[in-house]
Design a protein around this motif. Structure first.
Motif, PDB file in Angstrom:
ATOM      1  N   VAL A   1      44.608  65.988  38.760  1.00 45.12           N
ATOM      2  CA  VAL A   1      45.750  66.655  38.140  1.00 45.12           C
ATOM      3  C   VAL A   1      47.002  65.854  38.487  1.00 45.12           C
ATOM      4  O   VAL A   1      47.451  65.862  39.634  1.00 45.12           O
ATOM      5  N   LEU A   2      47.546  65.152  37.519  1.00 44.16           N
ATOM      6  CA  LEU A   2      48.748  64.350  37.727  1.00 44.16           C
ATOM      7  C   LEU A   2      49.965  65.250  37.534  1.00 44.16           C
ATOM      8  O   LEU A   2      50.092  65.918  36.498  1.00 44.16           O
ATOM      9  N   VAL A   3      50.855  65.275  38.515  1.00 42.57           N
ATOM     10  CA  VAL A   3      51.999  66.186  38.489  1.00 42.57           C
ATOM     11  C   VAL A   3      53.289  65.390  38.637  1.00 42.57           C
ATOM     12  O   VAL A   3      53.430  64.566  39.543  1.00 42.57           O
ATOM     13  N   ASP A   4      54.240  65.643  37.727  1.00 41.57           N
ATOM     14  CA  ASP A   4      55.547  64.985  37.806  1.00 41.57           C
ATOM     15  C   ASP A   4      56.602  65.946  37.277  1.00 41.57           C
ATOM     16  O   ASP A   4      56.273  66.930  36.610  1.00 41.57           O
ATOM     17  N   ASP A   5      57.884  65.653  37.575  1.00 45.94           N
ATOM     18  CA  ASP A   5      58.926  66.534  37.064  1.00 45.94           C
ATOM     19  C   ASP A   5      59.204  66.279  35.587  1.00 45.94           C
ATOM     20  O   ASP A   5      59.478  67.204  34.826  1.00 45.94           O
ATOM     21  N   ILE A   6      59.098  65.013  35.149  1.00 51.10           N
ATOM     22  CA  ILE A   6      59.391  64.654  33.763  1.00 51.10           C
ATOM     23  C   ILE A   6      58.318  63.691  33.244  1.00 51.10           C
ATOM     24  O   ILE A   6      57.918  62.761  33.936  1.00 51.10           O
ATOM     25  N   ILE A   7      57.853  63.934  32.020  1.00 46.05           N
ATOM     26  CA  ILE A   7      57.089  62.922  31.295  1.00 46.05           C
ATOM     27  C   ILE A   7      58.002  62.408  30.186  1.00 46.05           C
ATOM     28  O   ILE A   7      58.400  63.161  29.295  1.00 46.05           O
TER      29      ILE A   7
ATOM     30  N   THR B   1      53.357  55.650  33.306  1.00 44.30           N
ATOM     31  CA  THR B   1      52.722  55.806  34.618  1.00 44.30           C
ATOM     32  C   THR B   1      51.459  56.646  34.506  1.00 44.30           C
ATOM     33  O   THR B   1      50.396  56.293  35.049  1.00 44.30           O
ATOM     34  N   MET B   2      51.549  57.769  33.797  1.00 50.63           N
ATOM     35  CA  MET B   2      50.390  58.642  33.679  1.00 50.63           C
ATOM     36  C   MET B   2      49.273  57.979  32.884  1.00 50.63           C
ATOM     37  O   MET B   2      48.093  58.107  33.227  1.00 50.63           O
ATOM     38  N   LEU B   3      49.621  57.255  31.823  1.00 52.16           N
ATOM     39  CA  LEU B   3      48.595  56.585  31.021  1.00 52.16           C
ATOM     40  C   LEU B   3      47.813  55.576  31.853  1.00 52.16           C
ATOM     41  O   LEU B   3      46.580  55.526  31.800  1.00 52.16           O
TER      42      LEU B   3
ATOM     43  N   GLY C   1      58.759  68.145  29.485  1.00 53.26           N
ATOM     44  CA  GLY C   1      58.051  67.228  28.604  1.00 53.26           C
ATOM     45  C   GLY C   1      58.989  66.630  27.571  1.00 53.26           C
ATOM     46  O   GLY C   1      59.282  67.253  26.552  1.00 53.26           O
ATOM     47  N   ILE C   2      59.478  65.418  27.829  1.00 55.46           N
ATOM     48  CA  ILE C   2      60.380  64.744  26.888  1.00 55.46           C
ATOM     49  C   ILE C   2      59.573  63.965  25.851  1.00 55.46           C
ATOM     50  O   ILE C   2      59.886  63.980  24.664  1.00 55.46           O
ATOM     51  N   PHE C   3      58.544  63.250  26.268  1.00 56.24           N
ATOM     52  CA  PHE C   3      57.620  62.561  25.375  1.00 56.24           C
ATOM     53  C   PHE C   3      58.338  61.637  24.393  1.00 56.24           C
ATOM     54  O   PHE C   3      58.377  61.884  23.185  1.00 56.24           O
TER      55      PHE C   3
ATOM     56  N   VAL D   1      43.697  60.993  25.906  1.00 54.48           N
ATOM     57  CA  VAL D   1      42.899  60.636  27.088  1.00 54.48           C
ATOM     58  C   VAL D   1      42.917  61.700  28.181  1.00 54.48           C
ATOM     59  O   VAL D   1      42.156  61.603  29.147  1.00 54.48           O
ATOM     60  N   ALA D   2      43.767  62.713  28.049  1.00 55.00           N
ATOM     61  CA  ALA D   2      43.895  63.727  29.104  1.00 55.00           C
ATOM     62  C   ALA D   2      44.356  65.040  28.513  1.00 55.00           C
ATOM     63  O   ALA D   2      44.854  65.102  27.384  1.00 55.00           O
ATOM     64  N   ASN D   3      44.185  66.103  29.279  1.00 53.51           N
ATOM     65  CA  ASN D   3      44.806  67.382  28.928  1.00 53.51           C
ATOM     66  C   ASN D   3      46.272  67.321  29.366  1.00 53.51           C
ATOM     67  O   ASN D   3      46.571  66.845  30.467  1.00 53.51           O
ATOM     68  N   VAL D   4      47.182  67.786  28.519  1.00 51.11           N
ATOM     69  CA  VAL D   4      48.603  67.683  28.806  1.00 51.11           C
ATOM     70  C   VAL D   4      49.214  69.093  28.812  1.00 51.11           C
ATOM     71  O   VAL D   4      49.069  69.845  27.851  1.00 51.11           O
ATOM     72  N   VAL D   5      49.903  69.416  29.922  1.00 49.94           N
ATOM     73  CA  VAL D   5      50.479  70.749  30.107  1.00 49.94           C
ATOM     74  C   VAL D   5      51.905  70.605  30.611  1.00 49.94           C
ATOM     75  O   VAL D   5      52.160  69.825  31.541  1.00 49.94           O
TER      76      VAL D   5
END
Length: 294
Positions: free
Chosen positions: A215-221, A226-228, A249-251, A262-266
């Motif tokens: 479970v990758l956790v950050d304040d902002i995507i 980095t997550m990829l 989630g800025i995306f 490639v991952a579940n995104v929440v």
């Protein structure tokens, strides 16, 4: 007398949730543009001798800030007792240092603008890097709602046997808190950033965690680089499909499409998005009630 909640071009679902949590009256405004693009604003609800809370999400703030200041000024002229702001995403926090001559440290004039027009502020996990607290630049009471307990609750409810992973050394304190609340182990990456879209990450030893869900956790995507790259390393290490969680989630660009492949995104409801699954209204309401009662 009930508090009035006015939604200024922000999430109507969060507005309804906050009205329920605060037992607030929904305030009505008329908002439109003149042909020259200037704003016409009228408050239709009687706000005299009432506390008023404005819900205005300052994500992508430049088209919102003037309307916010016009609304706050109008409410004061109508005789409102307190005029507060709920902004799940607090803008202009990243530029906290002058790196080149002539650069605007935009966090400071922005904080002055907000402080001059409002009585208090409630936000969720702003980007605090060189600032340690909001009162270093804001002169009004400002409460930060921490998303760590909300994220931990979501993890406990939806993920079995999680391994939390932080994106860099600066995230360790925050990720360790989420891990402690979730009763889960955690690891922290080493990260080298060469540019907005060029990031190299180095994984810790994950051999002992192969039966855990990363479970990758950050304040902002934002760019998601980095997550990829981390998800790719985890996949090569033989770990299960990862879940990427962020408060905001800025995306930028196609970041969400790439991550979702490639991952579940929440994300939380701070910025409304198809990935928004973590509710924030109850925690925001608690903080708002405390400021209203001061």
């Amino acid at each position: 007398m009930k508090t009035v909640l006015i939604n200024l071009e922000s999430d109507p679902v969060l507005e309804a949730q906050l009205c329920d949590e605060l037992e607030a009256k929904r305030g009505e405004i008329e908002l439109r543009r003149f042909p020259d693009e200037e704003t016409y604003l009228r408050v239709l609800t009687d706000c005299k001798d009432r506390n008023v809370v404005i819900l205005c999400n300052l994500y992508q703030p430049d088209n919102k800030i003037l309307r916010l200041l016009l609304l706050a000024t109008t409410l004061r002229e109508m005789g409102a007792l307190k005029v507060g702001l709920i902004t799940p995403y607090l803008a202009y926090m990243r530029q906290d240092k002058q790196f080149h001559d002539g650069e605007c440290v935009s966090s400071r004039p922005f904080a002055r603008l907000i402080s001059e027009h409002l009585d208090f502020l409630v936000t969720v996990d702003p980007h605090l890097h060189r600032y340690h607290r909001l009162d270093e630049i804001y002169t009004i009471p400002a409460t930060v709602v921490h998303a760590a307990p909300l994220i931990a609750n979501w993890i406990n409810e939806h993920i079995q046997n999680p391994l939390l992973i932080g994106p860099d050394s600066e995230s360790e304190q925050w990720v360790s808190q989420v891990a402690e609340l979730a009763g889960a182990p955690f690891q922290v990456l080493s990260k080298t950033r060469r540019g907005d879209y060029d990031v190299e990450v180095t994984l810790p030893d994950v051999e002992r965690w192969l039966n855990h869900t990363p479970v990758l956790v950050d304040d902002i995507i934002s760019s998601g680089r980095t997550m990829l790259e981390t998800v790719d390393h985890l996949k090569q290490a033989g770990m299960p499909k990862a879940t990427c969680i962020a408060v905001h989630g800025i995306f930028a660009g196609d970041a969400y499409t790439q991550l979702e492949s490639v991952a579940n995104v929440v994300t939380s409801r701070c910025i409304v998005h198809p990935s928004s699954m973590i509710e924030i209204a109850p925690a925001i309401a608690v903080a708002t009630k405390q400021l209203l009662n001061q």
